[in-house]
Design a protein around this motif. Structure first.
Motif, PDB file in Angstrom:
ATOM      1  N   PRO A  39       0.823  -1.221   0.000  1.00 45.65           N
ATOM      2  CA  PRO A  39       0.000   0.000   0.000  1.00 45.65           C
ATOM      3  C   PRO A  39       0.858   1.273   0.000  1.00 45.65           C
ATOM      4  N   GLU A  40       2.002   1.224   0.694  1.00 44.65           N
ATOM      5  CA  GLU A  40       2.895   2.382   0.708  1.00 44.65           C
ATOM      6  C   GLU A  40       3.432   2.670  -0.686  1.00 44.65           C
ATOM      7  N   GLN A  41       3.800   1.608  -1.390  1.00 51.34           N
ATOM      8  CA  GLN A  41       4.337   1.778  -2.732  1.00 51.34           C
ATOM      9  C   GLN A  41       3.268   2.344  -3.664  1.00 51.34           C
ATOM     10  N   LYS A  42       2.037   1.913  -3.486  1.00 53.82           N
ATOM     11  CA  LYS A  42       0.935   2.435  -4.300  1.00 53.82           C
ATOM     12  C   LYS A  42       0.739   3.923  -4.008  1.00 53.82           C
ATOM     13  N   ALA A  43       0.799   4.311  -2.722  1.00 54.77           N
ATOM     14  CA  ALA A  43       0.637   5.712  -2.348  1.00 54.77           C
ATOM     15  C   ALA A  43       1.801   6.555  -2.869  1.00 54.77           C
ATOM     16  N   LEU A  44       3.019   6.014  -2.791  1.00 52.78           N
ATOM     17  CA  LEU A  44       4.194   6.728  -3.311  1.00 52.78           C
ATOM     18  C   LEU A  44       4.093   6.925  -4.816  1.00 52.78           C
ATOM     19  N   THR A  45       3.652   5.888  -5.518  1.00 53.78           N
ATOM     20  CA  THR A  45       3.514   5.983  -6.967  1.00 53.78           C
ATOM     21  C   THR A  45       2.485   7.047  -7.330  1.00 53.78           C
ATOM     22  N   GLY A  46       1.362   7.066  -6.614  1.00 53.23           N
ATOM     23  CA  GLY A  46       0.344   8.079  -6.872  1.00 53.23           C
ATOM     24  C   GLY A  46       0.850   9.487  -6.618  1.00 53.23           C
ATOM     25  N   ALA A  47       1.537   9.680  -5.489  1.00 51.80           N
ATOM     26  CA  ALA A  47       2.074  11.007  -5.159  1.00 51.80           C
ATOM     27  C   ALA A  47       3.129  11.435  -6.173  1.00 51.80           C
ATOM     28  N   LYS A  48       3.976  10.494  -6.580  1.00 55.16           N
ATOM     29  CA  LYS A  48       5.022  10.808  -7.573  1.00 55.16           C
ATOM     30  C   LYS A  48       4.389  11.210  -8.905  1.00 55.16           C
ATOM     31  N   ASN A  49       3.374  10.462  -9.330  1.00 55.59           N
ATOM     32  CA  ASN A  49       2.719  10.779 -10.602  1.00 55.59           C
ATOM     33  C   ASN A  49       2.064  12.153 -10.566  1.00 55.59           C
ATOM     34  N   ILE A  50       1.370  12.452  -9.472  1.00 60.61           N
ATOM     35  CA  ILE A  50       0.749  13.776  -9.333  1.00 60.61           C
ATOM     36  C   ILE A  50       1.820  14.860  -9.329  1.00 60.61           C
ATOM     37  N   MET A  51       2.914  14.593  -8.628  1.00 60.16           N
ATOM     38  CA  MET A  51       3.995  15.578  -8.536  1.00 60.16           C
ATOM     39  C   MET A  51       4.528  15.934  -9.927  1.00 60.16           C
ATOM     40  N   PHE A  52       4.769  14.948 -10.756  1.00 66.00           N
ATOM     41  CA  PHE A  52       5.323  15.231 -12.081  1.00 66.00           C
ATOM     42  C   PHE A  52       4.271  15.773 -13.052  1.00 66.00           C
ATOM     43  N   GLN A  53       3.006  15.411 -12.854  1.00 65.81           N
ATOM     44  CA  GLN A  53       1.943  16.032 -13.648  1.00 65.81           C
ATOM     45  C   GLN A  53       1.834  17.514 -13.312  1.00 65.81           C
ATOM     46  N   MET A  54       1.918  17.826 -12.021  1.00 69.30           N
ATOM     47  CA  MET A  54       1.838  19.222 -11.596  1.00 69.30           C
ATOM     48  C   MET A  54       3.072  20.005 -12.049  1.00 69.30           C
ATOM     49  N   ALA A  55       4.218  19.351 -12.097  1.00 68.45           N
ATOM     50  CA  ALA A  55       5.425  20.014 -12.599  1.00 68.45           C
ATOM     51  C   ALA A  55       5.235  20.400 -14.063  1.00 68.45           C
ATOM     52  N   ALA A  56       4.644  19.496 -14.843  1.00 67.38           N
ATOM     53  CA  ALA A  56       4.383  19.796 -16.256  1.00 67.38           C
ATOM     54  C   ALA A  56       3.356  20.913 -16.391  1.00 67.38           C
ATOM     55  N   GLN A  57       2.314  20.887 -15.560  1.00 64.39           N
ATOM     56  CA  GLN A  57       1.307  21.953 -15.607  1.00 64.39           C
ATOM     57  C   GLN A  57       1.907  23.290 -15.191  1.00 64.39           C
ATOM     58  N   LEU A  58       2.773  23.254 -14.186  1.00 64.84           N
ATOM     59  CA  LEU A  58       3.424  24.473 -13.726  1.00 64.84           C
ATOM     60  C   LEU A  58       4.313  25.060 -14.812  1.00 64.84           C
ATOM     61  N   GLU A  59       5.017  24.210 -15.527  1.00 67.00           N
ATOM     62  CA  GLU A  59       5.861  24.687 -16.626  1.00 67.00           C
ATOM     63  C   GLU A  59       5.001  25.303 -17.736  1.00 67.00           C
ATOM     64  N   ARG A  60       3.890  24.642 -18.078  1.00 68.87           N
ATOM     65  CA  ARG A  60       2.981  25.188 -19.098  1.00 68.87           C
ATOM     66  C   ARG A  60       2.403  26.529 -18.659  1.00 68.87           C
ATOM     67  N   ALA A  61       2.001  26.603 -17.393  1.00 67.69           N
ATOM     68  CA  ALA A  61       1.433  27.855 -16.877  1.00 67.69           C
ATOM     69  C   ALA A  61       2.461  28.977 -16.916  1.00 67.69           C
ATOM     70  N   ALA A  62       3.713  28.648 -16.614  1.00 66.88           N
ATOM     71  CA  ALA A  62       4.768  29.671 -16.657  1.00 66.88           C
ATOM     72  C   ALA A  62       5.000  30.141 -18.090  1.00 66.88           C
ATOM     73  N   LYS A  63       4.998  29.215 -19.035  1.00 60.96           N
ATOM     74  CA  LYS A  63       5.189  29.593 -20.440  1.00 60.96           C
ATOM     75  C   LYS A  63       4.037  30.441 -20.954  1.00 60.96           C
ATOM     76  N   ASN A  64       2.807  30.127 -20.468  1.00 59.42           N
ATOM     77  CA  ASN A  64       1.622  30.874 -20.899  1.00 59.42           C
ATOM     78  C   ASN A  64       1.346  32.093 -20.022  1.00 59.42           C
ATOM     79  N   LYS A  65       2.158  32.285 -19.007  1.00 59.10           N
ATOM     80  CA  LYS A  65       2.004  33.409 -18.062  1.00 59.10           C
ATOM     81  C   LYS A  65       0.625  33.401 -17.400  1.00 59.10           C
ATOM     82  N   ASP A  66       0.169  32.207 -17.040  1.00 58.54           N
ATOM     83  CA  ASP A  66      -1.118  32.027 -16.371  1.00 58.54           C
ATOM     84  C   ASP A  66      -0.867  31.850 -14.871  1.00 58.54           C
ATOM     85  N   LYS A  67      -1.020  32.942 -14.121  1.00 63.44           N
ATOM     86  CA  LYS A  67      -0.685  32.927 -12.697  1.00 63.44           C
ATOM     87  C   LYS A  67      -1.607  32.029 -11.885  1.00 63.44           C
ATOM     88  N   SER A  68      -2.903  32.032 -12.175  1.00 60.86           N
ATOM     89  CA  SER A  68      -3.824  31.227 -11.367  1.00 60.86           C
ATOM     90  C   SER A  68      -3.577  29.728 -11.572  1.00 60.86           C
TER      91      SER A  68
END
Length: 120
Positions: free
Chosen positions: A37-66
């Motif tokens: 169960p810990e590994q499943k939770a870690l995998t989920g958190a890691k996936n969200i973390m890298f998805q959010m990193a990609a979204q953050l990069e896109r938002a920075a490129k598009n200058k979308d502060k919100s």
């Protein structure tokens, strides 16, 4: 801190988080034998973390502060979840002289007889 220093996916100059993706993958896959169960939770958190990193990069490129703020908040939350589930803590021996930490081979660490374990 510039966003690109953290989440940039540029091949020539990746951000810190992007360049350490393999370390996160190894931590998740090597920490437990089997799929716990810990590994499943870690995998989920890691996936969200890298998805959010990609979204953050896109938002920075598009200058979308919100969108950037939402992605940054979710990235921090998922990183904190990753640290909590993986029981990642600061090294208590960082300021001690000599070897900062020892592997399982150190008898004194296993038996609690190291002078550093009783240090203030």
């Amino acid at each position: 801190v510039k966003v690109s220093n953290v989440v940039s996916s540029d091949k020539k100059k990746p951000g810190f988080l992007t360049s350490e993706k393999n370390a996160f993958d190894l931590f998740v896959s090597g920490g437990w034998a089997g799929y716990s169960p810990e590994q499943k939770a870690l995998t989920g958190a890691k996936n969200i973390m890298f998805q959010m990193a990609a979204q953050l990069e896109r938002a920075a490129k598009n200058k979308d502060k919100s969108a950037g703020k939402k992605a940054a908040e979710r990235l921090v939350a998922s990183f904190n979840e990753f640290k909590a589930v993986g029981e990642i803590m600061p090294n208590p021996f960082e300021s001690e002289p000599g070897q900062k930490w020892s592997s399982d081979f150190a008898y004194s660490r296993k038996m609690g007889s190291s002078p550093y374990l009783n240090a203030p």
